[in-house]
Scaffold this active site. Structure first.
Site, short mmCIF file in Angstrom:
data_model
loop_
_atom_site.label_atom_id
_atom_site.label_comp_id
_atom_site.label_asym_id
_atom_site.label_seq_id
_atom_site.Cartn_x
_atom_site.Cartn_y
_atom_site.Cartn_z
N CYS A 23 71.74 16.97 15.76
CA CYS A 23 72.40 17.60 14.61
C CYS A 23 72.81 16.53 13.58
O CYS A 23 71.96 15.97 12.91
CB CYS A 23 73.58 18.44 15.08
SG CYS A 23 74.13 19.64 13.83
N HIS A 71 71.28 22.09 19.04
CA HIS A 71 72.12 21.54 20.11
C HIS A 71 71.50 21.87 21.47
O HIS A 71 71.65 22.99 21.97
CB HIS A 71 73.54 22.10 20.02
CG HIS A 71 74.30 21.57 18.86
ND1 HIS A 71 75.03 20.41 18.91
CD2 HIS A 71 74.43 22.05 17.59
CE1 HIS A 71 75.59 20.18 17.73
NE2 HIS A 71 75.25 21.15 16.92
N GLU A 94 72.50 20.85 24.26
CA GLU A 94 73.53 20.81 25.30
C GLU A 94 74.18 22.15 25.58
O GLU A 94 74.80 22.33 26.63
CB GLU A 94 74.61 19.77 24.94
CG GLU A 94 75.46 20.12 23.73
CD GLU A 94 74.87 19.65 22.41
OE1 GLU A 94 75.62 19.51 21.44
OE2 GLU A 94 73.64 19.42 22.35
N VAL A 113 92.87 19.59 43.47
CA VAL A 113 91.58 19.02 43.85
C VAL A 113 91.51 17.53 43.50
O VAL A 113 91.11 16.70 44.33
CB VAL A 113 90.43 19.78 43.16
CG1 VAL A 113 89.09 19.11 43.46
CG2 VAL A 113 90.40 21.23 43.61
N ASP A 114 91.91 17.16 42.29
CA ASP A 114 91.71 15.79 41.82
C ASP A 114 92.46 14.77 42.67
O ASP A 114 91.89 13.80 43.16
CB ASP A 114 92.13 15.65 40.35
CG ASP A 114 91.34 16.58 39.43
OD1 ASP A 114 90.23 16.97 39.81
OD2 ASP A 114 91.85 16.91 38.35
N SER A 115 93.76 14.99 42.84
CA SER A 115 94.54 14.02 43.62
C SER A 115 94.12 14.01 45.08
O SER A 115 94.14 12.98 45.75
CB SER A 115 96.04 14.29 43.50
OG SER A 115 96.41 15.51 44.12
#
Length: 508
Positions: free
Chosen positions: A79, A166, A168, A223-225
């Site tokens: 773009c 685009h 994506e 989840v992350d920690s």
């Protein structure tokens, strides 16, 4: 070392989507602002220029120096990136004669390695007000639509490509194929970015980085920690000291349940019940931002006290993930504050701890895949995200122990109902909001004047955008009846059908 792709961000709302699409091809990529091109540019195997809200014709248009990139590595402009490459290489960019937004179909596709597997009538997604009227002298058109003559092109003998749509976004049905053509076939990148490879290299790297040092990690139950903790545990074992703080604003019975889960994983974890400390500090405060800041301050005080009990600790581990990193280095610097981040960010300098962030290059869905590779329990990996301030931002208005208890009961009925009806895993995040309004109702022969709650359930990939879930009416009716009948003080239930944007997932 993995093959790497550099994405230069010109401020597009879709930049993170480019990265996600590249990662889906098992190719590692990094996002950097257009004005901060990495010095080690020779370590990247390909470069992608993102879109932008700017026009290349504007005086303040982003204008990076690409001399170290052009003709040296394969380059793809998307773009704005395509228009930039055309405009500053002898082509002509001008306002579009017709609106070029939304779905379009390719009316011409020239056979080329770049367009391999892209059929005529392939749907693409346009989002621009300018268009390339004339290609540079040494460029060849590769695709067009009925309205966009130069939808795709290649600079002759230059490894430089441009597309005005685009690839994506999911509306571009063959966008992933196009990116694969560019990255794998043209740039020759080996797709070796997998969760197995990430675990192996990260554990080895952490072992080398941390040695015998002690590390402190604040667990949240999310989840992350949790994934960060398991990675660190694999690397340094009992030298990882985890702290799980109960702020009194968790879900019903969550403190005990999460502690039991963590201990079952073999983690060295200490639970700290600071409920009274948090609730006392929040007493009488209704402003959402102030509530967040109070919770953050008390958390730091509690966490600092506990950290000092770990003799010789040198590191603070955090479950920071890539969207947080991208936000902090964005084109315009940290974006305007909509609200303070749900999760407690860094800790103050006085703690004198070095920071280690094992997940800082991963998106949320990648974190879950790494957790699956680590064979973590599905109950943890499938857990809905939960805001750091907890129920404090789901109780609109001031916080009291009575309101917390009321909301915990209503929330437990909603979440348990989702599980029992097989709906929990179809929802990205769900919760109940206690509203600062009272409404008239009738129970038996008596009028009531009690509180109202709003149910919220959304689907999303990473929380950046979200859509409300079309829960069955019969299910909503059942949950409404349960809450009204079983939770004293609530006589009305509503369902939030707002999407993000324009609404946020949480109400505060």
């Amino acid at each position: 070392m993995h093959n790497k792709v550099l994405i230069l961000d010109f401020g597009s709302q879709y930049t993170q989507l480019i990265a996600r699409r590249v990662r889906e091809l098992s190719i590692f990529c990094e996002i950097h602002p257009f004005h901060k091109i990495p010095e080690n540019i020779n370590t990247f195997k390909a470069v992608i220029l993102s879109g932008s809200p700017y026009s290349v014709r504007a005086e303040d248009a982003p204008h990076p120096d690409l001399s170290l990139i052009r003709s040296k590595v394969p380059l793809l402009g998307v773009c704005y990136g395509a228009q930039y490459l055309a405009h500053f290489n002898g082509g002509a960019v001008a306002p579009s004669d017709t609106r070029e937004y939304g779905r379009a179909r390719l009316a011409q596709v020239v056979p080329h390695a770049f367009t391999k597997g892209i059929p005529l009538e392939s749907q693409v997604w346009m989002s621009h007000s300018d268009t390339i009227k004339k290609l540079p002298e040494h460029a060849t058109q590769l695709a067009s639509t009925s309205d966009v003559a130069n939808a795709a092109y290649v600079m002759d003998n230059d490894m430089t490509y441009g597309i005005q749509f685009h690839p994506e976004v999911y509306h571009s049905t063959d966008g992933k194929q196009l990116l694969q053509n560019f990255l794998v076939d043209i740039a020759g990148i080996n797709p070796d970015w997998t969760s197995d490879a990430f675990v192996e290299t990260t554990v080895a790297s952490l072992s080398e980085q941390l040695g015998q040092d002690k590390v402190i990690l604040g667990l949240s139950g999310g989840v992350d920690s949790s994934v960060a903790a398991i990675l660190l545990h694999k690397a340094i074992g009992p030298n990882l000291h985890c702290i799980f703080v109960n702020n009194g604003l968790l879900r019903k019975n969550e403190y005990d349940q999460v502690l039991e889960q963590y201990q079952g994983l073999g983690l060295n974890v200490k639970g700290v019940d600071a409920s009274k400390q948090f609730l006392d500090a929040l007493a009488g405060e209704s402003d959402p931002e102030t509530k967040r800041k109070i919770i953050g301050k008390v958390f730091i005080d509690v966490f600092d006290d506990e950290a000092h009990k770990v003799e010789g600790a040198k590191w603070l581990a955090q479950g920071t993930i890539y969207p947080d990193v991208i936000e902090s280095i964005s084109v315009n610097g940290p974006s305007a504050t909509i609200k303070s981040h749900h999760n407690v960010g860094g800790l103050p300098d006085f703690m004198k701890l070095k920071v280690v962030e094992p997940l800082k290059m991963l998106f949320k869905d990648e974190v879950r895949r790494v957790g699956a590779t680590l064979e973590m329990p599905k109950e943890i990996l499938g857990r809905h995200p939960f805001p750091g301030p907890g129920l404090a931002i789901r109780i609109l208005g001031d916080i009291t122990a009575e309101k917390v208890s009321m909301l915990q009961e209503a929330d437990a009925l909603f979440i348990q109902g989702l599980r029992e009806h097989g709906l929990y895993d179809d929802v990205w995040q769900a919760g109940v909001m206690l509203l600062p309004v009272q409404s008239v109702g009738v129970m038996g022969d008596e009028r009531t004047y009690e509180k109202c709650v709003a149910l919220r359930a959304v689907t999303s990939t990473d929380g950046m955008t979200a859509d409300w879930v079309h829960l069955p009416y019969a299910f909503l009716q059942e949950i409404s009846n349960q809450i009204i009948n079983r939770v004293p003080g609530i006589n009305r239930v509503v369902y939030d059908i707002s999407s993000k944007p324009p609404a946020t997932i949480e109400w505060e």
